[in-house]
Design a protein around this motif. Structure first.
Motif, PDB file in Angstrom:
ATOM      1  N   LYS B 105      34.992  51.460  46.521  1.00 14.89           N
ATOM      2  CA  LYS B 105      35.720  52.712  46.786  1.00 14.89           C
ATOM      3  C   LYS B 105      37.216  52.446  46.831  1.00 14.89           C
ATOM      4  CE  LYS B 105      32.963  54.085  50.275  1.00 14.89           C
ATOM      5  NZ  LYS B 105      32.517  54.941  51.403  1.00 14.89           N
ATOM      6  N   GLU B 106      37.565  51.262  47.289  1.00 14.79           N
ATOM      7  CA  GLU B 106      38.971  50.862  47.395  1.00 14.79           C
ATOM      8  C   GLU B 106      39.740  51.062  46.081  1.00 14.79           C
ATOM      9  OE1 GLU B 106      40.990  46.765  48.918  1.00 14.79           O
ATOM     10  OE2 GLU B 106      38.838  47.057  49.256  1.00 14.79           O
ATOM     11  N   VAL B 107      39.093  50.768  44.953  1.00 17.14           N
ATOM     12  CA  VAL B 107      39.782  50.942  43.657  1.00 17.14           C
ATOM     13  C   VAL B 107      39.322  52.215  42.945  1.00 17.14           C
ATOM     14  CG1 VAL B 107      40.206  48.475  43.327  1.00 17.14           C
ATOM     15  CG2 VAL B 107      38.084  49.502  42.429  1.00 17.14           C
ATOM     16  N   LEU B 144      36.445  42.108  36.622  1.00 18.17           N
ATOM     17  CA  LEU B 144      37.268  40.883  36.684  1.00 18.17           C
ATOM     18  C   LEU B 144      38.655  41.194  37.221  1.00 18.17           C
ATOM     19  CD1 LEU B 144      36.858  38.693  33.468  1.00 18.17           C
ATOM     20  CD2 LEU B 144      36.221  38.154  35.823  1.00 18.17           C
ATOM     21  N   ILE B 145      39.265  42.261  36.715  1.00 14.50           N
ATOM     22  CA  ILE B 145      40.607  42.638  37.167  1.00 14.50           C
ATOM     23  C   ILE B 145      40.578  42.975  38.655  1.00 14.50           C
ATOM     24  CG2 ILE B 145      42.434  44.367  36.915  1.00 14.50           C
ATOM     25  CD1 ILE B 145      41.728  44.468  33.898  1.00 14.50           C
ATOM     26  N   GLU B 146      39.546  43.744  39.035  1.00 12.36           N
ATOM     27  CA  GLU B 146      39.412  44.112  40.448  1.00 12.36           C
ATOM     28  C   GLU B 146      39.289  42.876  41.339  1.00 12.36           C
ATOM     29  OE1 GLU B 146      35.994  46.590  41.322  1.00 12.36           O
ATOM     30  OE2 GLU B 146      36.229  46.341  43.491  1.00 12.36           O
ATOM     31  N   LYS B 152      48.742  44.456  41.902  1.00 10.50           N
ATOM     32  CA  LYS B 152      49.687  45.290  41.138  1.00 10.50           C
ATOM     33  C   LYS B 152      49.146  45.657  39.756  1.00 10.50           C
ATOM     34  CE  LYS B 152      52.260  41.291  39.443  1.00 10.50           C
ATOM     35  NZ  LYS B 152      53.320  40.350  39.742  1.00 10.50           N
ATOM     36  N   TYR B 153      48.165  44.892  39.259  1.00 12.32           N
ATOM     37  CA  TYR B 153      47.570  45.230  37.961  1.00 12.32           C
ATOM     38  C   TYR B 153      46.457  46.279  38.076  1.00 12.32           C
ATOM     39  CZ  TYR B 153      49.999  40.971  36.529  1.00 12.32           C
ATOM     40  OH  TYR B 153      50.944  40.032  36.284  1.00 12.32           O
ATOM     41  N   HIS B 154      45.941  46.472  39.283  1.00 13.63           N
ATOM     42  CA  HIS B 154      44.830  47.420  39.436  1.00 13.63           C
ATOM     43  C   HIS B 154      45.199  48.801  38.932  1.00 13.63           C
ATOM     44  CE1 HIS B 154      42.577  44.942  42.755  1.00 13.63           C
ATOM     45  NE2 HIS B 154      42.847  44.238  41.681  1.00 13.63           N
TER      46      HIS B 154
END
Lengths: 559, 559
Positions: B105-107, B144-146, B152-154
């Protein structure tokens, strides 16, 4: 950059040394020329024949392999257009006598031993199966005409077919009658002049039409009006695409292509859906007697079955040499015990698992070729020695060479007919032959363990066969035959083990074969007994189980 | 008439009842919602999610199955063009939250239990694998990004990817580095602004380019200049096809498609050969720390491996229902005991051998799905219970779900790592679980024989593992691992037997399941133990043999 699979192909598609080994060392097949029927040939001529075939394959077949796969046959206005080189292949095959190679001298053939013709066919198939299949079908169709048709038809068809100007087919299958030929519905109605009017459709006819030849001669199964139902009412007809109006003049015989299929692995050859007599103007000429068509057809069907088995092997051979080339060239990883990433990568053939996979391919291909050539050799012997028992035996082993779509039918044939026929005599002959090779293999340290393994498994096979006959009596034919496909697989595994013992025996007994060559055969024999023969164990367990699973179960439960 | 294979397809490609049975009866997977992390969901919502997936598959995926296979992706001027419906599929998947379903949920994700996401993925793959693979890869890349990329990339990548406007890939393989990732040579050179210049080529990248999306985000492995050799010098980068110049404006990032491949069975999705930095203008953003790239990548790799196993199952499911339809419709022959040719022909499903082949397909597909969903369920449990042992066990079983090109690598992984790790603890947990189901199965007449069989085989497996450890000590690692692929096959056979006992147990214990449904499961269980488990026997024999065959043999003898 698009992918181009031709870059993976090398220029090797079969192993000539292995072929020579089987022909001249294992089988000593050239000795068949001592019999009168084959006496026009000698070892040197037979070797030259193999050389010429090799050269022809290299020039006319292999270079077109990829292209034929890409440019597939097309149906245009009721005619199927094929790759232009098919015409050259047919004419060249005619010129060199390859189509008439097995035919008798009486009809203009060369009377070559079948074992060499089979070897040649293997080379051609390995080079390009789609390219050579027209030739094989024409040979089979011509052989039917030679054997069963009235002599007056010989001159009409055979010279043109032998010359590669016309080609032949076997036209059996219909949309509703594939494995079950008793359900053929194409009709034939007798006319006052003794010919028949043909009406019906045939489907999945290999090379059923082609613009590479002037005429296509169909050997077709149909039912004469009023004939009995089932297989006892099927007759065979010669039905050319173009009928001969008068000397040299052809006229369309109302045979039309209405569909073309492309079978995977075989896309350069057209598979036709044909319509006969759409305008009620298709004439057929009876072969032999009415209602005996199926028994005649089985001559060509049996040849085609051997050919299908052989060409499964030839295509696999080509695939094997492509794999082998890749395994030798592709670098990936290092020896499993090596941790230093700065060492260069190793060709993948050095990984044990890749060796295992290559040996899996190689032992089935080389072993199958040995079996297939042995079958042809026995057929040659059967012809010249007129030994009925020998011919039975040939038919017995022949069945194992075949793994095409109808594997299950072959399982039924093996367990339902061949094993039992004449009180099990055929199997007895086979066992005697195998036991002879086992006895030899027991004399050598590098094969004696494997010989003992095979002997034990043969004993288990006999027990199993007895057990299954009890099942037939107690539970009936459906239970008896329910796992016939697995019985065939088991039987085939043991027969293949026998072939490897036989080849190892030849190596152990030879003073002339190269040491590395022998070691390669011993490696294959060892592989087969270590990795493949154990698969028989699970098959025995299943086949001896009394839990039927598939028999009597409601098929609605399979959803 | 050309052949049209779509006529063989029905409208069924998976069995919803079987899927529900595994989710809600065998695993009771909805109970995972009692844990805080998944507490936004309940059984009804999860069922609706499966319903919605089913509907989406029916509308957007299945209707394009044949067409996508025929109209394959094309490379035009450095860009790969794909079927137009891919765009709709991506956007619709975004709209419905399917791409973000597993994300936290965070992202902005939905925090759905993985077992339901896996079930949904199975449905989509069965409908049209080429159509759904973009979605799965985007989920994995976003994950992977998460997990590993700086926060800062999210915001830069995740919303666009979750919306289906951009897609993701895993860019590992190079022409010289497939299975051997230690040999990656793509380079990354650090710039003053903290970004990296990327130069190199990647090949066989699934969905590596597509004009259905505005951007393709590659998660790429490369070697920073001066990094250690081998796997310890590999870093991971985010390398988008289009870099973000400023808010909303994209600029080409020097990533070009130079080739497109079409993989059999998967031809609607493009497999790309990509060039990075041809003009020295390709920028990459480091994920996490330098030289830790391979460990990060294994998160996505492991997900992709489960996905590969799952989709082997989903495609097989679709193939099975096409076979089943044909077997029920195709009339050929009569019961083997029936000789009257005037009776109508029977659907081929009534032949015992056809039943056997259908059950072979069905038991592997239904059993594999049960195993794969169980693995996902364990991963959900591992997340919420934080039990390290449970997670180990998950990794242990996960490995069996996979049969892709690198089967041999999985064999090495199983025998070389998983079986031995932490003193064999993972296998011990697995055995406990299996023994629990065996104990239950012994309580019922229709499973007690099979339970005893599996128990015996597990004992043999333990003996074998001990034997092999002796081989490792005496003969070294190459001999120890030489037949790891066969060990994997053996292990997998026993695990599949376990799955069938487990399903049969559920049926025996249920008071509510339909009687025919239960009988169908009992039939499958019986089939598996009668026809498939015996194959373990030959594998045991081979694996216990001391005759090495492939180890130490000169590869020149394989010719």
């Amino acid at each position: 950059m698009q992918t181009n699979s031709s870059v993976f192909l090398g220029d090797k598609y079969y192993n000539r040394e292995h072929l020579n080994f089987i022909l001249f060392d294992v089988l000593k097949a050239d000795t068949v020329t001592k019999y009168e029927y084959f006496s026009d040939h000698d070892k040197e001529a037979l070797q030259m024949y193999i050389d010429a075939t090799d050269q022809f394959a290299k020039e006319y077949l292999f270079p077109h392999l990829v292209e034929m796969d890409r440019k597939q046959p097309e149906l245009v206005d009721g005619r199927i257009r094929v790759h232009h080189v098919h015409k050259d292949i047919m004419l060249k095959s005619g010129e060199n006598g390859w189509i008439s190679i097995l035919a008798s001298k009486e009809v203009g053939g060369l009377q070559m031993p079948a074992v060499f013709s089979t070897a040649a066919s293997f080379i051609l198939g390995a080079a390009n199966y789609s390219g050579c299949v027209f030739v094989g079908l024409t040979m089979g169709a011509a052989h039917l005409i030679e054997t069963f048709a009235d002599k007056k038809y010989h001159d009409v068809y055979l010279p043109k077919m032998f010359a590669g100007q016309w080609q032949g087919t076997m036209a059996l299958t219909e949309p509703g009658a594939g494995s079950s030929l008793s359900d053929v519905v194409t009709t034939a109605e007798k006319q006052d002049d003794g010919t028949y009017k043909i009406v019906g459709q045939k489907i999945f006819i290999s090379c059923g039409d082609s613009d590479a030849v002037d005429n296509v001669v169909h050997l077709l199964l149909a039912r004469v009006k009023g004939a009995p139902t089932g297989t006892k009412g099927i007759s065979m007809f010669i039905v050319p695409r173009e009928r001969i109006k008068q000397e040299g003049i052809l006229e369309h015989n109302d045979v039309t292509s209405i569909g073309v299929y492309h079978k995977m692995g075989y896309k350069g050859a057209p598979i036709a859906h044909l319509s006969f007599g759409e305008n009620n103007d298709c004439t057929g000429w009876l072969v032999g007697e009415e209602n005996k068509g199926l028994s005649y057809m089985f001559q060509m069907m049996n040849e085609a079955r051997i050919s299908v088995g052989l060409h499964a092997t030839s295509i696999s051979s080509a695939a094997y040499y492509a794999s082998l080339k890749y395994a030798n060239e592709r670098l990936q990883g290092r020896n499993i015990a090596e941790k230093n990433p700065e060492l260069p990568q190793t060709p993948i053939i050095n990984h044990a698992d890749v060796k295992r996979m290559l040996l899996f391919q190689k032992t089935f291909i080389d072993g199958a070729l040995c079996l297939e050539l042995q079958c042809s050799y026995f057929s040659d012997l059967a012809r010249v020695t007129e030994g009925e028992e020998q011919e039975q035996y040939y038919r017995e082993t022949r069945i194992h060479t075949i793994h095409e779509g109808t594997t299950a039918i072959h399982g039924l044939d093996l367990l339902g007919r061949k094993v039992m026929m004449k009180g099990g005599k055929a199997v007895m002959f086979l066992m005697q032959e195998v036991m002879g090779d086992i006895a030899k293999a027991k004399q050598h340290d590098n094969t004696k363990m494997h010989a003992a393994t095979l002997e034990k498994k043969l004993g288990q096979l006999q027990d199993l066969s007895m057990h299954l006959m009890g099942v037939a009596q107690k539970e009936g034919v459906e239970a008896y035959l329910s796992d016939a496909t697995l019985y065939l697989e088991l039987f085939g595994t043991l027969v293949m083990g026998w072939q490897w013992l036989k080849m190892a025996n030849t190596c152990n007994e030879s003073a002339t074969l190269d040491a590395d060559f022998k070691d390669s055969k011993f490696l294959c024999c060892n592989y087969f007994f270590e990795y493949e023969l154990p698969k028989a164990e699970g098959l025995f367990t299943r086949l001896k189980s009394t839990n039927r699973v598939t028999v009597g179960v409601n098929s609605k439960l399979i959803d």
